[in-house]
Design an enzyme around this catalytic site. Structure first.
Site, short mmCIF file in Angstrom:
data_model
loop_
_atom_site.label_atom_id
_atom_site.label_comp_id
_atom_site.label_asym_id
_atom_site.label_seq_id
_atom_site.Cartn_x
_atom_site.Cartn_y
_atom_site.Cartn_z
N HIS A 122 82.62 44.46 4.00
CA HIS A 122 81.96 45.59 3.34
C HIS A 122 82.73 46.01 2.09
O HIS A 122 83.64 46.84 2.17
CB HIS A 122 81.89 46.79 4.30
N CYS A 173 77.04 42.27 5.05
CA CYS A 173 77.01 42.39 6.51
C CYS A 173 75.65 41.94 7.04
O CYS A 173 75.37 40.75 7.06
CB CYS A 173 77.40 43.80 6.95
N GLU A 187 81.72 48.00 -0.06
CA GLU A 187 81.35 49.39 -0.37
C GLU A 187 82.11 50.40 0.49
O GLU A 187 82.08 51.60 0.20
CB GLU A 187 79.84 49.60 -0.19
#
Length: 245
Positions: free
Chosen positions: A185, A95, A187
């Site tokens: 993302h 990001c 994660e």
């Protein structure tokens, strides 16, 4: 043993971190490295980055800041990225980290035409993704979570886009042998993605989005999440003697 850096460029909103944790925790879980192998460097708060030669690799996180603000800590981190590229350090930007890597290496970052991109997206691999060390582990289409207003508008010279969404052509970018970044993302869990959408519910509606539809479309993203493990295997382990958990 040299550490893997989590280069913290920001933090999750308090309403989210209080329940779900924050970027360092999410990346530790996704990378599945021993805690002793990981070191968090909070560049936003003024932490100094070590010499790239003293690191096994680096993951550069998301942030609420904008790369185009060219904040002093951000520009110092961009200079460090350029130095890290010179020694072929394994790096993964996510990001804000994705945008900062492109900016540091000569690309152009700006606001995404059409406004915010948020929610669980359909990502499509492209170009030479099937020949790439990380791209080869991805299906032709997969789901990933995203929330961003700025994006990479022009890639640095020599960089290659390996995957895109319907609106952003640069969701997965390769810069060098061990350097890669994602606008999405990997994660994020589904619960975290929903929390981000709920937090922006009123803003999304004002911008012409349908937050309830975005919430309903959130699904798990195992292929995107596995990219973190692939980064460990294909780049961190390939360039060092570090053992993963």
């Amino acid at each position: 043993m040299k550490p893997v850096l989590i280069v913290r460029t920001g933090r999750a909103p308090e309403t989210i971190s209080a329940r779900h944790g924050d970027f360092p925790r999410w990346f530790r879980l996704g990378l599945r490295l021993r805690d002793a192998h990981v070191r968090v460097i909070d560049v936003e708060q003024g932490d100094r980055l070590p010499d790239p030669d003293d690191c096994a690799g680096a993951v550069i996180t998301g942030s609420a800041s904008m790369v185009t603000e060219k904040l002093p800590w951000s520009e110092r981190t961009a200079a460090w990225i350029r130095n890290a590229m010179d020694v072929d350090l394994p790096m993964l930007g996510v990001c804000y980290g994705h945008q900062l890597m492109s900016h540091a290496l000569g690309g152009r970052v700006d606001y995404l035409p059409g406004g915010r991109e948020m929610g669980t997206l359909r990502i499509v691999t492209q170009g030479d993704a099937e020949k790439d060390a990380l791209g080869a582990g991805l299906p032709q289409e997969f789901h990933a979570h995203a929330t961003h207003e700025q994006s990479v508008m022009e890639l640095p010279r020599g960089a290659v886009s390996l995957a895109r969404s319907d609106r952003d052509p640069h969701h997965l970018v390769r810069y060098g042998k061990h350097a890669i970044s994602t606008q999405f993302h990997p994660e994020f869990s589904a619960e975290v993605m929903r929390a981000y959408i709920r937090r922006k519910h009123d803003v999304l509606r004002e911008e012409g989005h349908a937050p309830d539809a975005l919430l309903a479309a959130v699904v798990p993203t195992p292929d995107a999440t596995m990219l973190l493990r692939h980064f460990v295997r294909e780049h961190l382990l390939a360039s060092s003697e570090m053992s993963a958990a």
